[in-house]
Design a protein around this motif. Structure first.
Motif, PDB file in Angstrom:
ATOM      1  N   GLU A 165      11.094 -33.521  48.857  1.00 17.94           N
ATOM      2  CA  GLU A 165      12.504 -33.419  48.470  1.00 17.94           C
ATOM      3  C   GLU A 165      12.655 -33.937  47.037  1.00 17.94           C
ATOM      4  O   GLU A 165      12.142 -34.998  46.698  1.00 17.94           O
ATOM      5  N   ASN A 166      13.346 -33.177  46.197  1.00 13.59           N
ATOM      6  CA  ASN A 166      13.527 -33.578  44.800  1.00 13.59           C
ATOM      7  C   ASN A 166      14.852 -34.299  44.607  1.00 13.59           C
ATOM      8  O   ASN A 166      15.837 -33.998  45.285  1.00 13.59           O
ATOM      9  N   HIS A 167      14.857 -35.230  43.665  1.00 14.90           N
ATOM     10  CA  HIS A 167      16.040 -36.027  43.343  1.00 14.90           C
ATOM     11  C   HIS A 167      16.235 -36.045  41.835  1.00 14.90           C
ATOM     12  O   HIS A 167      15.283 -35.869  41.074  1.00 14.90           O
ATOM     13  N   THR A 168      17.450 -36.305  41.408  1.00 20.12           N
ATOM     14  CA  THR A 168      17.689 -36.553  39.986  1.00 20.12           C
ATOM     15  C   THR A 168      17.112 -37.916  39.643  1.00 20.12           C
ATOM     16  O   THR A 168      16.821 -38.729  40.527  1.00 20.12           O
ATOM     17  N   LEU A 169      16.982 -38.192  38.367  1.00 23.30           N
ATOM     18  CA  LEU A 169      16.472 -39.505  37.958  1.00 23.30           C
ATOM     19  C   LEU A 169      17.419 -40.623  38.384  1.00 23.30           C
ATOM     20  O   LEU A 169      16.960 -41.686  38.796  1.00 23.30           O
ATOM     21  N   ARG A 177       6.518 -30.922  36.499  1.00 25.96           N
ATOM     22  CA  ARG A 177       6.020 -31.579  37.703  1.00 25.96           C
ATOM     23  C   ARG A 177       6.339 -33.075  37.739  1.00 25.96           C
ATOM     24  O   ARG A 177       6.184 -33.706  38.773  1.00 25.96           O
ATOM     25  N   THR A 178       6.791 -33.648  36.636  1.00 30.03           N
ATOM     26  CA  THR A 178       6.941 -35.104  36.546  1.00 30.03           C
ATOM     27  C   THR A 178       8.006 -35.638  37.504  1.00 30.03           C
ATOM     28  O   THR A 178       7.732 -36.576  38.260  1.00 30.03           O
ATOM     29  N   ILE A 179       9.198 -35.108  37.470  1.00 30.62           N
ATOM     30  CA  ILE A 179      10.262 -35.613  38.352  1.00 30.62           C
ATOM     31  C   ILE A 179       9.934 -35.326  39.823  1.00 30.62           C
ATOM     32  O   ILE A 179      10.132 -36.202  40.668  1.00 30.62           O
ATOM     33  N   PRO A 180       9.390 -34.143  40.163  1.00 27.45           N
ATOM     34  CA  PRO A 180       8.963 -33.955  41.550  1.00 27.45           C
ATOM     35  C   PRO A 180       7.891 -34.959  42.004  1.00 27.45           C
ATOM     36  O   PRO A 180       7.910 -35.405  43.152  1.00 27.45           O
ATOM     37  N   LEU A 181       6.966 -35.332  41.116  1.00 22.15           N
ATOM     38  CA  LEU A 181       5.963 -36.355  41.458  1.00 22.15           C
ATOM     39  C   LEU A 181       6.637 -37.696  41.732  1.00 22.15           C
ATOM     40  O   LEU A 181       6.302 -38.390  42.701  1.00 22.15           O
ATOM     41  N   LEU A 182       7.558 -38.065  40.866  1.00 21.19           N
ATOM     42  CA  LEU A 182       8.298 -39.313  41.056  1.00 21.19           C
ATOM     43  C   LEU A 182       9.091 -39.259  42.359  1.00 21.19           C
ATOM     44  O   LEU A 182       9.056 -40.206  43.153  1.00 21.19           O
ATOM     45  N   SER A 183       9.788 -38.164  42.588  1.00 23.18           N
ATOM     46  CA  SER A 183      10.569 -38.006  43.819  1.00 23.18           C
ATOM     47  C   SER A 183       9.663 -38.136  45.041  1.00 23.18           C
ATOM     48  O   SER A 183      10.006 -38.814  46.014  1.00 23.18           O
ATOM     49  N   HIS A 184       8.509 -37.492  44.997  1.00 21.79           N
ATOM     50  CA  HIS A 184       7.562 -37.550  46.111  1.00 21.79           C
ATOM     51  C   HIS A 184       7.130 -38.990  46.385  1.00 21.79           C
ATOM     52  O   HIS A 184       7.084 -39.422  47.546  1.00 21.79           O
ATOM     53  N   SER A 185       6.822 -39.736  45.338  1.00 22.13           N
ATOM     54  CA  SER A 185       6.395 -41.134  45.513  1.00 22.13           C
ATOM     55  C   SER A 185       7.488 -41.966  46.173  1.00 22.13           C
ATOM     56  O   SER A 185       7.220 -42.766  47.075  1.00 22.13           O
ATOM     57  N   ILE A 186       8.701 -41.770  45.709  1.00 21.31           N
ATOM     58  CA  ILE A 186       9.838 -42.519  46.247  1.00 21.31           C
ATOM     59  C   ILE A 186      10.142 -42.066  47.673  1.00 21.31           C
ATOM     60  O   ILE A 186      10.423 -42.885  48.551  1.00 21.31           O
ATOM     61  N   ASN A 187      10.030 -40.759  47.927  1.00 19.37           N
ATOM     62  CA  ASN A 187      10.226 -40.249  49.283  1.00 19.37           C
ATOM     63  C   ASN A 187       9.213 -40.862  50.241  1.00 19.37           C
ATOM     64  O   ASN A 187       9.556 -41.196  51.380  1.00 19.37           O
ATOM     65  N   ALA A 188       7.972 -40.975  49.793  1.00 15.49           N
ATOM     66  CA  ALA A 188       6.925 -41.499  50.666  1.00 15.49           C
ATOM     67  C   ALA A 188       7.253 -42.921  51.122  1.00 15.49           C
ATOM     68  O   ALA A 188       7.097 -43.244  52.309  1.00 15.49           O
ATOM     69  N   HIS A 211       0.186 -41.827  42.003  1.00 17.37           N
ATOM     70  CA  HIS A 211       1.139 -40.918  41.372  1.00 17.37           C
ATOM     71  C   HIS A 211       1.684 -41.470  40.057  1.00 17.37           C
ATOM     72  O   HIS A 211       2.008 -40.696  39.153  1.00 17.37           O
ATOM     73  N   LYS A 212       1.767 -42.785  39.936  1.00 16.33           N
ATOM     74  CA  LYS A 212       2.189 -43.364  38.654  1.00 16.33           C
ATOM     75  C   LYS A 212       1.192 -42.975  37.563  1.00 16.33           C
ATOM     76  O   LYS A 212       1.586 -42.646  36.442  1.00 16.33           O
ATOM     77  N   GLY A 213      -0.093 -42.975  37.903  1.00 19.80           N
ATOM     78  CA  GLY A 213      -1.120 -42.540  36.956  1.00 19.80           C
ATOM     79  C   GLY A 213      -0.935 -41.087  36.546  1.00 19.80           C
ATOM     80  O   GLY A 213      -1.097 -40.738  35.369  1.00 19.80           O
ATOM     81  N   GLN A 214      -0.572 -40.231  37.499  1.00 24.20           N
ATOM     82  CA  GLN A 214      -0.315 -38.830  37.173  1.00 24.20           C
ATOM     83  C   GLN A 214       0.897 -38.694  36.253  1.00 24.20           C
ATOM     84  O   GLN A 214       0.876 -37.885  35.310  1.00 24.20           O
ATOM     85  N   ILE A 215       1.923 -39.470  36.516  1.00 23.13           N
ATOM     86  CA  ILE A 215       3.129 -39.419  35.683  1.00 23.13           C
ATOM     87  C   ILE A 215       2.820 -39.905  34.263  1.00 23.13           C
ATOM     88  O   ILE A 215       3.256 -39.288  33.280  1.00 23.13           O
ATOM     89  N   ILE A 216       2.040 -40.968  34.155  1.00 26.49           N
ATOM     90  CA  ILE A 216       1.625 -41.481  32.839  1.00 26.49           C
ATOM     91  C   ILE A 216       0.851 -40.394  32.086  1.00 26.49           C
ATOM     92  O   ILE A 216       1.060 -40.168  30.889  1.00 26.49           O
ATOM     93  N   SER A 217      -0.036 -39.711  32.795  1.00 28.11           N
ATOM     94  CA  SER A 217      -0.798 -38.612  32.188  1.00 28.11           C
ATOM     95  C   SER A 217       0.130 -37.499  31.714  1.00 28.11           C
ATOM     96  O   SER A 217      -0.047 -36.954  30.617  1.00 28.11           O
ATOM     97  N   ASP A 218       1.127 -37.165  32.532  1.00 23.95           N
ATOM     98  CA  ASP A 218       2.110 -36.150  32.132  1.00 23.95           C
ATOM     99  C   ASP A 218       2.834 -36.563  30.851  1.00 23.95           C
ATOM    100  O   ASP A 218       3.052 -35.722  29.962  1.00 23.95           O
ATOM    101  N   LEU A 219       3.214 -37.825  30.769  1.00 26.31           N
ATOM    102  CA  LEU A 219       3.906 -38.302  29.567  1.00 26.31           C
ATOM    103  C   LEU A 219       3.018 -38.127  28.337  1.00 26.31           C
ATOM    104  O   LEU A 219       3.474 -37.638  27.299  1.00 26.31           O
ATOM    105  N   ARG A 220       1.760 -38.527  28.465  1.00 26.20           N
ATOM    106  CA  ARG A 220       0.833 -38.390  27.328  1.00 26.20           C
ATOM    107  C   ARG A 220       0.677 -36.927  26.922  1.00 26.20           C
ATOM    108  O   ARG A 220       0.645 -36.607  25.737  1.00 26.20           O
ATOM    109  N   GLN A 221       0.551 -36.032  27.920  1.00 19.50           N
ATOM    110  CA  GLN A 221       0.423 -34.603  27.623  1.00 19.50           C
ATOM    111  C   GLN A 221       1.662 -34.059  26.923  1.00 19.50           C
ATOM    112  O   GLN A 221       1.576 -33.092  26.168  1.00 19.50           O
ATOM    113  N   SER A 222       2.789 -34.700  27.154  1.00 17.31           N
ATOM    114  CA  SER A 222       4.041 -34.279  26.520  1.00 17.31           C
ATOM    115  C   SER A 222       4.255 -34.955  25.167  1.00 17.31           C
ATOM    116  O   SER A 222       5.302 -34.801  24.559  1.00 17.31           O
ATOM    117  N   GLY A 223       3.267 -35.737  24.722  1.00 18.52           N
ATOM    118  CA  GLY A 223       3.367 -36.409  23.429  1.00 18.52           C
ATOM    119  C   GLY A 223       4.218 -37.666  23.455  1.00 18.52           C
ATOM    120  O   GLY A 223       4.667 -38.144  22.412  1.00 18.52           O
TER     121      GLY A 223
END
Length: 146
Positions: free
Chosen positions: A62-66, A33-44, A121-133
């Motif tokens: 819409e999803n994008h590559t990094l 979900r991390t890249i779609p969250l980032l894409s969504h934020s940038i799309n917004a 959404h940045k907070g959600q992405i940070i949380s995803d990173l932590r969950q991924s170690g």
């Protein structure tokens, strides 16, 4: 107020770029979900900029590559600065949301919404990173200003 918004969007662009770099370094370890969250934020941001300028919009999810995220984020930042420089913050924008309902908001309200949306959404992405170690970069505004 214009200087305030320029500062806030400079901050978001700075850390969006750094966060994208960290995601690219750890792309195989992050959640789906991390890249779609980032894409969504940038799309917004792109969608809101386009609503103000009467431009073409991306899809909300819409999803994008990094690499695309990095480029689009920079383009969004430049477009937002242009809006801040050239438009009155009190100007009312009439727009339709993704479901076709019509609304009216000032540019100032829209810019504040975009900034809050990024923070959420940045907070959600940070949380995803932590969950991924992965130890996330520090993105607090006050650290940026120090």
């Amino acid at each position: 107020m214009k200087e305030f918004f320029k500062d806030i969007f400079e901050y978001h662009n700075h850390f969006n770029q750094k966060l994208i770099e960290q995601l690219a370094e750890n792309e195989n370890a992050i959640t789906k979900r991390t890249i779609p969250l980032l894409s969504h934020s940038i799309n917004a941001q792109q969608i809101w900029n386009a609503r103000i300028t009467n431009g073409q919009t991306f899809g909300v999810h819409e999803n994008h590559t990094l690499d695309e995220c990095k480029r689009i984020d920079t383009e969004n930042y430049k477009q937002t600065l242009k809006i801040i420089d050239e438009r009155e913050l009190t100007e009312i924008i009439i727009y339709a949301n993704s479901k076709g309902a019509e609304f009216r908001n000032s540019i100032q309200q829209i810019l504040f919404h975009i900034a809050n949306h990024f923070s959420h959404h940045k907070g959600q992405i940070i949380s995803d990173l932590r969950q991924s170690g992965i130890h996330p970069i520090v993105t607090d505004y006050i650290f940026y200003k120090r």
